[in-house]
Scaffold this motif. Sequence first.
Motif, PDB file in Angstrom:
ATOM      1  N   ASP A  56     -18.606 -40.717 -27.813  1.00 29.98           N
ATOM      2  CA  ASP A  56     -17.521 -40.102 -27.053  1.00 29.98           C
ATOM      3  C   ASP A  56     -17.807 -38.605 -26.879  1.00 29.98           C
ATOM      4  O   ASP A  56     -17.642 -38.045 -25.789  1.00 29.98           O
ATOM      5  CB  ASP A  56     -16.198 -40.338 -27.807  1.00 29.98           C
ATOM      6  N   GLN A  57     -18.282 -37.980 -27.966  1.00 30.15           N
ATOM      7  CA  GLN A  57     -18.609 -36.555 -27.899  1.00 30.15           C
ATOM      8  C   GLN A  57     -19.815 -36.317 -26.979  1.00 30.15           C
ATOM      9  O   GLN A  57     -19.844 -35.402 -26.162  1.00 30.15           O
ATOM     10  CB  GLN A  57     -18.911 -36.043 -29.314  1.00 30.15           C
ATOM     11  N   LEU A  58     -20.815 -37.196 -27.119  1.00 28.29           N
ATOM     12  CA  LEU A  58     -22.032 -37.065 -26.313  1.00 28.29           C
ATOM     13  C   LEU A  58     -21.730 -37.233 -24.819  1.00 28.29           C
ATOM     14  O   LEU A  58     -22.291 -36.528 -23.977  1.00 28.29           O
ATOM     15  CB  LEU A  58     -23.048 -38.125 -26.768  1.00 28.29           C
ATOM     16  N   ALA A  59     -20.836 -38.157 -24.509  1.00 32.47           N
ATOM     17  CA  ALA A  59     -20.473 -38.384 -23.109  1.00 32.47           C
ATOM     18  C   ALA A  59     -19.872 -37.113 -22.518  1.00 32.47           C
ATOM     19  O   ALA A  59     -20.165 -36.728 -21.383  1.00 32.47           O
ATOM     20  CB  ALA A  59     -19.480 -39.543 -23.004  1.00 32.47           C
ATOM     21  N   HIS A  60     -19.028 -36.456 -23.316  1.00 34.58           N
ATOM     22  CA  HIS A  60     -18.408 -35.209 -22.858  1.00 34.58           C
ATOM     23  C   HIS A  60     -19.492 -34.139 -22.640  1.00 34.58           C
ATOM     24  O   HIS A  60     -19.544 -33.489 -21.602  1.00 34.58           O
ATOM     25  CB  HIS A  60     -17.386 -34.749 -23.902  1.00 34.58           C
TER      26      HIS A  60
ATOM     27  N   ASN B  67     -19.955 -40.436 -17.363  1.00 33.96           N
ATOM     28  CA  ASN B  67     -18.614 -40.921 -17.003  1.00 33.96           C
ATOM     29  C   ASN B  67     -18.347 -42.278 -17.673  1.00 33.96           C
ATOM     30  O   ASN B  67     -18.469 -43.330 -17.036  1.00 33.96           O
ATOM     31  CB  ASN B  67     -18.525 -41.020 -15.477  1.00 33.96           C
ATOM     32  N   VAL B  68     -18.013 -42.235 -18.947  1.00 25.43           N
ATOM     33  CA  VAL B  68     -17.782 -43.477 -19.693  1.00 25.43           C
ATOM     34  C   VAL B  68     -16.648 -43.278 -20.698  1.00 25.43           C
ATOM     35  O   VAL B  68     -16.533 -42.224 -21.319  1.00 25.43           O
ATOM     36  CB  VAL B  68     -19.076 -43.943 -20.420  1.00 25.43           C
ATOM     37  N   ARG B  69     -15.806 -44.309 -20.816  1.00 25.38           N
ATOM     38  CA  ARG B  69     -14.744 -44.296 -21.829  1.00 25.38           C
ATOM     39  C   ARG B  69     -15.206 -45.146 -23.016  1.00 25.38           C
ATOM     40  O   ARG B  69     -15.803 -46.208 -22.817  1.00 25.38           O
ATOM     41  CB  ARG B  69     -13.463 -44.917 -21.277  1.00 25.38           C
ATOM     42  N   ILE B  70     -14.877 -44.674 -24.197  1.00 25.25           N
ATOM     43  CA  ILE B  70     -15.290 -45.375 -25.419  1.00 25.25           C
ATOM     44  C   ILE B  70     -14.042 -45.955 -26.082  1.00 25.25           C
ATOM     45  O   ILE B  70     -13.067 -45.231 -26.324  1.00 25.25           O
ATOM     46  CB  ILE B  70     -15.983 -44.398 -26.397  1.00 25.25           C
ATOM     47  N   THR B  71     -14.079 -47.247 -26.359  1.00 27.75           N
ATOM     48  CA  THR B  71     -12.909 -47.923 -26.939  1.00 27.75           C
ATOM     49  C   THR B  71     -13.298 -48.644 -28.226  1.00 27.75           C
ATOM     50  O   THR B  71     -14.121 -49.565 -28.208  1.00 27.75           O
ATOM     51  CB  THR B  71     -12.326 -48.926 -25.911  1.00 27.75           C
TER      52      THR B  71
END
Length: 248
Positions: free
Chosen positions: A162-166, A171-175
């Motif tokens: 989630d941090q890496l995506a930011h 453009n990915v959501r982590i659930t």
Amino acid sequence: MKKIIIIGASSGLGMRVASDFARMGWRVGIAARRLDRLEELKAQFPSNMEAMAIDVAAPDAARRFEDLIELIDGMDVLLYAAGTGWRNPELDPAKDARTVDVNVKGFTAIVSAAFNYYARTANRLPGQIAVLTSVAGAKGLGVSAAYSASKRYQWNYLTALDQLAHARHVNVRITDIRPGFIDTALLEQDPNKDSLPLLMSVDYAAPLIEKAILKQKRVAYIDSRWAVVTALMKAVPSPLWRHISFDL
Ligand SMILES: NC(=O)c1ccc[n+]([C@@H]2O[C@H](COP(=O)([O-])OP(=O)(O)OC[C@H]3O[C@@H](n4cnc5c(N)ncnc54)[C@H](OP(=O)(O)O)[C@@H]3O)[C@@H](O)[C@H]2O)c1
């Protein structure tokens, strides 16, 4: 048509969620080792389901996963529902190795490939990586050392992604979906299965899992009672935790 890939769809929660998404009109790619079971499921949804045998612990897992993405022509959501684990107070090395293979090695291979897919495709709408982890990640459990440690690994890996995506503008959501006890094949080996606390049925748990995916929750407990149990587990200080004994 939205597209979901479910790894670990030959039984239990993955199988049920795959059927429900197919019924909702999604295009669904399903994978696991038992191709016969996947083919049976696909036969119920011939127009919007594709199946592929993937052993997540095998060296070709990520490549086959990418083939499956191609087969269904893209991926809006990955659900990693593959998993294994045992009560293992004897620390049987074969059981521990199997747990690490599927919950750590296979998980890393598939989830990192999904992240890189979204990084590569620079998708306009957010992609999503959802994983069935477990409330067992909250604390090391003496009766299931490898299983609880593997689930903590998954929790932390997803937080890192989630941090890496930011940081990388992916453009990915982590659930991270954290179930308590649910009555599936995973629990069949547990001699105490019938006395497990707050045991849920697949019929009860599956809609909650699907809601967490559709709402793109960052973390979801299945169900809210297990959120309370997890908070209590986390609050127990280590010197006290070692004295809590589960039934061996
Ligand atoms: N049931 C619970 O109480 C509970 C609680 C918390 C978390 N969870 C988590 O939920 C997830 C799903 O579990 P479940 O309860 O649905 O169990 P399940 O019915 O045993 O399903 C496990 C799935 O994982 C697949 N799998 C296992 N090893 C694999 C491998 N090497 N490669 C590819 N797929 C593999 C199995 O397919 P094949 O055997 O055909 O490969 C099967 O489809 C697991 O991660 C589990 O830890 C379950």
